[in-house]
Design a protein around this motif. Sequence first.
Motif, PDB file in Angstrom:
ATOM      1  N   ARG A  17      29.999  10.871   8.804  1.00 40.63           N
ATOM      2  CA  ARG A  17      28.968   9.840   8.939  1.00 40.63           C
ATOM      3  C   ARG A  17      28.822   8.984   7.683  1.00 40.63           C
ATOM      4  NH1 ARG A  17      24.631  14.211  11.364  1.00 40.63           N
ATOM      5  NH2 ARG A  17      25.646  14.556  13.360  1.00 40.63           N
ATOM      6  N   PHE A  18      29.100   9.578   6.518  1.00 39.35           N
ATOM      7  CA  PHE A  18      28.886   8.866   5.257  1.00 39.35           C
ATOM      8  C   PHE A  18      30.144   8.920   4.404  1.00 39.35           C
ATOM      9  CE2 PHE A  18      24.755  10.400   6.644  1.00 39.35           C
ATOM     10  CZ  PHE A  18      23.988   9.260   6.576  1.00 39.35           C
ATOM     11  N   ARG A  19      30.399   7.822   3.737  1.00 39.58           N
ATOM     12  CA  ARG A  19      31.559   7.723   2.852  1.00 39.58           C
ATOM     13  C   ARG A  19      31.080   7.426   1.442  1.00 39.58           C
ATOM     14  NH1 ARG A  19      33.308   3.663   4.776  1.00 39.58           N
ATOM     15  NH2 ARG A  19      33.225   2.062   3.172  1.00 39.58           N
ATOM     16  N   LYS A  20      31.392   8.325   0.520  1.00 36.96           N
ATOM     17  CA  LYS A  20      30.998   8.107  -0.874  1.00 36.96           C
ATOM     18  C   LYS A  20      31.769   6.933  -1.440  1.00 36.96           C
ATOM     19  CE  LYS A  20      31.036  10.177  -5.470  1.00 36.96           C
ATOM     20  NZ  LYS A  20      31.500  11.300  -6.308  1.00 36.96           N
ATOM     21  N   SER A  21      31.049   5.960  -2.010  1.00 35.29           N
ATOM     22  CA  SER A  21      31.688   4.743  -2.491  1.00 35.29           C
ATOM     23  C   SER A  21      31.599   4.590  -4.003  1.00 35.29           C
ATOM     24  CB  SER A  21      31.049   3.524  -1.813  1.00 35.29           C
ATOM     25  OG  SER A  21      31.580   2.326  -2.312  1.00 35.29           O
ATOM     26  N   GLU A  22      30.424   4.810  -4.571  1.00 33.29           N
ATOM     27  CA  GLU A  22      30.224   4.585  -6.004  1.00 33.29           C
ATOM     28  C   GLU A  22      29.423   5.737  -6.595  1.00 33.29           C
ATOM     29  OE1 GLU A  22      31.492   2.102  -7.654  1.00 33.29           O
ATOM     30  OE2 GLU A  22      32.112   0.764  -6.030  1.00 33.29           O
ATOM     31  N   GLU A  23      29.523   5.884  -7.912  1.00 32.13           N
ATOM     32  CA  GLU A  23      28.678   6.841  -8.625  1.00 32.13           C
ATOM     33  C   GLU A  23      28.032   6.128  -9.808  1.00 32.13           C
ATOM     34  OE1 GLU A  23      28.740  11.279 -10.712  1.00 32.13           O
ATOM     35  OE2 GLU A  23      30.520  10.509  -9.687  1.00 32.13           O
ATOM     36  N   LEU A  24      26.711   6.169  -9.853  1.00 35.04           N
ATOM     37  CA  LEU A  24      25.954   5.573 -10.945  1.00 35.04           C
ATOM     38  C   LEU A  24      25.454   6.677 -11.870  1.00 35.04           C
ATOM     39  CD1 LEU A  24      23.752   3.187  -8.757  1.00 35.04           C
ATOM     40  CD2 LEU A  24      26.043   2.753  -9.666  1.00 35.04           C
ATOM     41  N   VAL A  25      25.280   6.334 -13.148  1.00 37.74           N
ATOM     42  CA  VAL A  25      24.827   7.314 -14.139  1.00 37.74           C
ATOM     43  C   VAL A  25      23.689   6.706 -14.945  1.00 37.74           C
ATOM     44  CG1 VAL A  25      25.458   8.698 -16.149  1.00 37.74           C
ATOM     45  CG2 VAL A  25      27.111   8.382 -14.307  1.00 37.74           C
ATOM     46  N   PHE A  26      22.634   7.506 -15.149  1.00 41.17           N
ATOM     47  CA  PHE A  26      21.508   7.098 -15.990  1.00 41.17           C
ATOM     48  C   PHE A  26      21.350   8.139 -17.096  1.00 41.17           C
ATOM     49  CE2 PHE A  26      17.054   7.353 -17.242  1.00 41.17           C
ATOM     50  CZ  PHE A  26      16.753   6.035 -17.521  1.00 41.17           C
ATOM     51  N   ILE A  27      21.208   7.662 -18.341  1.00 42.79           N
ATOM     52  CA  ILE A  27      21.129   8.565 -19.494  1.00 42.79           C
ATOM     53  C   ILE A  27      19.814   8.351 -20.229  1.00 42.79           C
ATOM     54  CG2 ILE A  27      22.217   9.288 -21.649  1.00 42.79           C
ATOM     55  CD1 ILE A  27      24.844   8.259 -20.606  1.00 42.79           C
ATOM     56  N   PRO A  28      18.972   9.387 -20.368  1.00 39.97           N
ATOM     57  CA  PRO A  28      17.761   9.278 -21.198  1.00 39.97           C
ATOM     58  C   PRO A  28      18.126   9.207 -22.670  1.00 39.97           C
ATOM     59  CG  PRO A  28      17.791  11.338 -19.923  1.00 39.97           C
ATOM     60  CD  PRO A  28      19.121  10.692 -19.760  1.00 39.97           C
ATOM     61  N   VAL A  29      17.204   8.715 -23.490  1.00 39.46           N
ATOM     62  CA  VAL A  29      17.534   8.500 -24.900  1.00 39.46           C
ATOM     63  C   VAL A  29      17.516   9.792 -25.705  1.00 39.46           C
ATOM     64  CG1 VAL A  29      16.864   6.081 -25.006  1.00 39.46           C
ATOM     65  CG2 VAL A  29      15.129   7.836 -25.320  1.00 39.46           C
ATOM     66  N   ASP A  30      16.626  10.732 -25.363  1.00 40.33           N
ATOM     67  CA  ASP A  30      16.566  11.986 -26.106  1.00 40.33           C
ATOM     68  C   ASP A  30      15.783  13.021 -25.300  1.00 40.33           C
ATOM     69  OD1 ASP A  30      13.799  11.386 -26.481  1.00 40.33           O
ATOM     70  OD2 ASP A  30      14.272  10.279 -28.302  1.00 40.33           O
ATOM     71  N   ARG A  31      15.559  14.182 -25.897  1.00 40.61           N
ATOM     72  CA  ARG A  31      14.865  15.278 -25.201  1.00 40.61           C
ATOM     73  C   ARG A  31      13.382  14.994 -24.988  1.00 40.61           C
ATOM     74  NH1 ARG A  31      18.197  17.701 -28.975  1.00 40.61           N
ATOM     75  NH2 ARG A  31      19.937  18.886 -28.113  1.00 40.61           N
ATOM     76  N   ASN A  32      12.821  14.045 -25.720  1.00 44.09           N
ATOM     77  CA  ASN A  32      11.408  13.705 -25.557  1.00 44.09           C
ATOM     78  C   ASN A  32      11.169  12.689 -24.453  1.00 44.09           C
ATOM     79  OD1 ASN A  32      10.631  15.367 -27.759  1.00 44.09           O
ATOM     80  ND2 ASN A  32      11.214  13.758 -29.203  1.00 44.09           N
ATOM     81  N   SER A  33      12.235  12.204 -23.849  1.00 43.55           N
ATOM     82  CA  SER A  33      12.103  11.222 -22.782  1.00 43.55           C
ATOM     83  C   SER A  33      11.469  11.853 -21.540  1.00 43.55           C
ATOM     84  CB  SER A  33      13.486  10.654 -22.420  1.00 43.55           C
ATOM     85  OG  SER A  33      13.437   9.938 -21.209  1.00 43.55           O
ATOM     86  N   HIS A  38      22.883  11.504 -12.055  1.00 42.95           N
ATOM     87  CA  HIS A  38      23.946  10.907 -11.250  1.00 42.95           C
ATOM     88  C   HIS A  38      23.373  10.407  -9.930  1.00 42.95           C
ATOM     89  CE1 HIS A  38      27.365  12.470 -13.711  1.00 42.95           C
ATOM     90  NE2 HIS A  38      26.448  13.357 -14.058  1.00 42.95           N
ATOM     91  N   CYS A  39      23.911   9.296  -9.464  1.00 43.73           N
ATOM     92  CA  CYS A  39      23.528   8.751  -8.165  1.00 43.73           C
ATOM     93  C   CYS A  39      24.797   8.498  -7.365  1.00 43.73           C
ATOM     94  CB  CYS A  39      22.736   7.451  -8.310  1.00 43.73           C
ATOM     95  SG  CYS A  39      22.333   6.680  -6.723  1.00 43.73           S
ATOM     96  N   TRP A  40      24.869   9.143  -6.195  1.00 45.94           N
ATOM     97  CA  TRP A  40      25.999   8.900  -5.311  1.00 45.94           C
ATOM     98  C   TRP A  40      25.590   7.881  -4.268  1.00 45.94           C
ATOM     99  CZ3 TRP A  40      28.813  14.171  -4.164  1.00 45.94           C
ATOM    100  CH2 TRP A  40      29.332  14.651  -5.366  1.00 45.94           C
ATOM    101  N   MET A  41      26.331   6.772  -4.228  1.00 49.26           N
ATOM    102  CA  MET A  41      26.061   5.734  -3.240  1.00 49.26           C
ATOM    103  C   MET A  41      27.043   5.908  -2.094  1.00 49.26           C
ATOM    104  SD  MET A  41      26.702   2.633  -1.751  1.00 49.26           S
ATOM    105  CE  MET A  41      27.762   1.592  -2.724  1.00 49.26           C
ATOM    106  N   CYS A  42      26.501   6.136  -0.900  1.00 47.84           N
ATOM    107  CA  CYS A  42      27.323   6.359   0.289  1.00 47.84           C
ATOM    108  C   CYS A  42      27.112   5.207   1.270  1.00 47.84           C
ATOM    109  CB  CYS A  42      26.960   7.686   0.953  1.00 47.84           C
ATOM    110  SG  CYS A  42      27.039   9.110  -0.164  1.00 47.84           S
ATOM    111  N   ILE A  43      28.125   4.955   2.087  1.00 48.03           N
ATOM    112  CA  ILE A  43      28.096   3.854   3.045  1.00 48.03           C
ATOM    113  C   ILE A  43      28.267   4.399   4.451  1.00 48.03           C
ATOM    114  CG2 ILE A  43      29.266   1.749   3.805  1.00 48.03           C
ATOM    115  CD1 ILE A  43      30.099   1.218   0.980  1.00 48.03           C
ATOM    116  N   THR A  44      27.484   3.877   5.376  1.00 47.08           N
ATOM    117  CA  THR A  44      27.722   4.126   6.788  1.00 47.08           C
ATOM    118  C   THR A  44      28.330   2.859   7.394  1.00 47.08           C
ATOM    119  OG1 THR A  44      25.546   3.312   7.487  1.00 47.08           O
ATOM    120  CG2 THR A  44      25.713   5.630   6.880  1.00 47.08           C
TER     121      THR A  44
END
Length: 315
Positions: free
Chosen positions: A158-174, A194-200
């Motif tokens: 049903r779903f096809r993984k297309s892209e992967e996004l990444v978000f990085i916090p600045v430090d442990r206090n974030s 991590h964010c997996w973007m899937c397409i239908t």
Amino acid sequence: MSTGKKAEDFDRRKRNISMKPATVSFMNDNSENYIQTNVMPQNLITNSQNQLEGYPKLQNLINLKEKHIAEYTTTPYGCRVDIDQMVPILHRWILKEKLTFDVIMIGALTDNQFIYPLLTQLPIDRLISKPGFLFIWGSAKKINELTKLMNNENWAKRFRKSEELVFIPVDRNSPFHPGISDNEESLFEKMQWHCWMCITGTVRRATDGHLIHCNIDTDLSVESGLTRNSAIPSHLYKVAENFSSATRRLHIIPARTGSETPVRARPGWVIMSPDILLNNFDCKRYRQEICKLGTHQPVKPEIEALRPRSPPSKK
């Protein structure tokens, strides 16, 4: 050539080599800098505040898209629901209210969410349109869960993984730091999201510009001083808004986020969360707004002229 001549030439070449200045290469050693100063390498990225710095054409495109998106957006809706009631309510939206969404985001930057059980219980393929786009956020510790899900035969159909996004916090206090690793003695700490973007359905970059605008945002985002203290930074919403021209967007947060990372309503989105600050969602009113706006933003020539495109086919 005599032996004396050879020796003289060898001495001359040796002197020339020794007289050349030594080549010194300078490079940033962020690992060594972290050991000495305890400053995370992501804090040293020069354009983290404005990733479009030095790209005026792309900056103009983003500004035009921001105005265009704001022109075709719904009222900010919040649906405050306990976690154990999310699946029944979403089933009711599907069966009774006949609601569908073109963009669905699941999860936030909080590590106590139950993404895997929700995804296995919810018939998302009936909640999302075709073509449609699904964004699933999880910490690096939950990548195995997402991998297990994507390898499931029913899900993969049903779903096809297309892209992967990444978000990085600045430090442990974030406020976005995912917490202590399962292995506290580990040398390296997994702090990225991590964010997996899937397409239908089927979507092609070259021919479906009325549905998607690819290559506008970067795949890597770093927390900056402009990031609002919320369960999910506003920039991550913008990635989904810039990627798809759809106006029907749903965000499901299956976790308690608390007062430190509140869940704020956002124009153009229906946000379902146990801690959403605004609780005003009404199916009938929402359908009426979508009927007036349309399910997709109209094509704007100025944006089409500026947006990046896939390279032309060699054929």
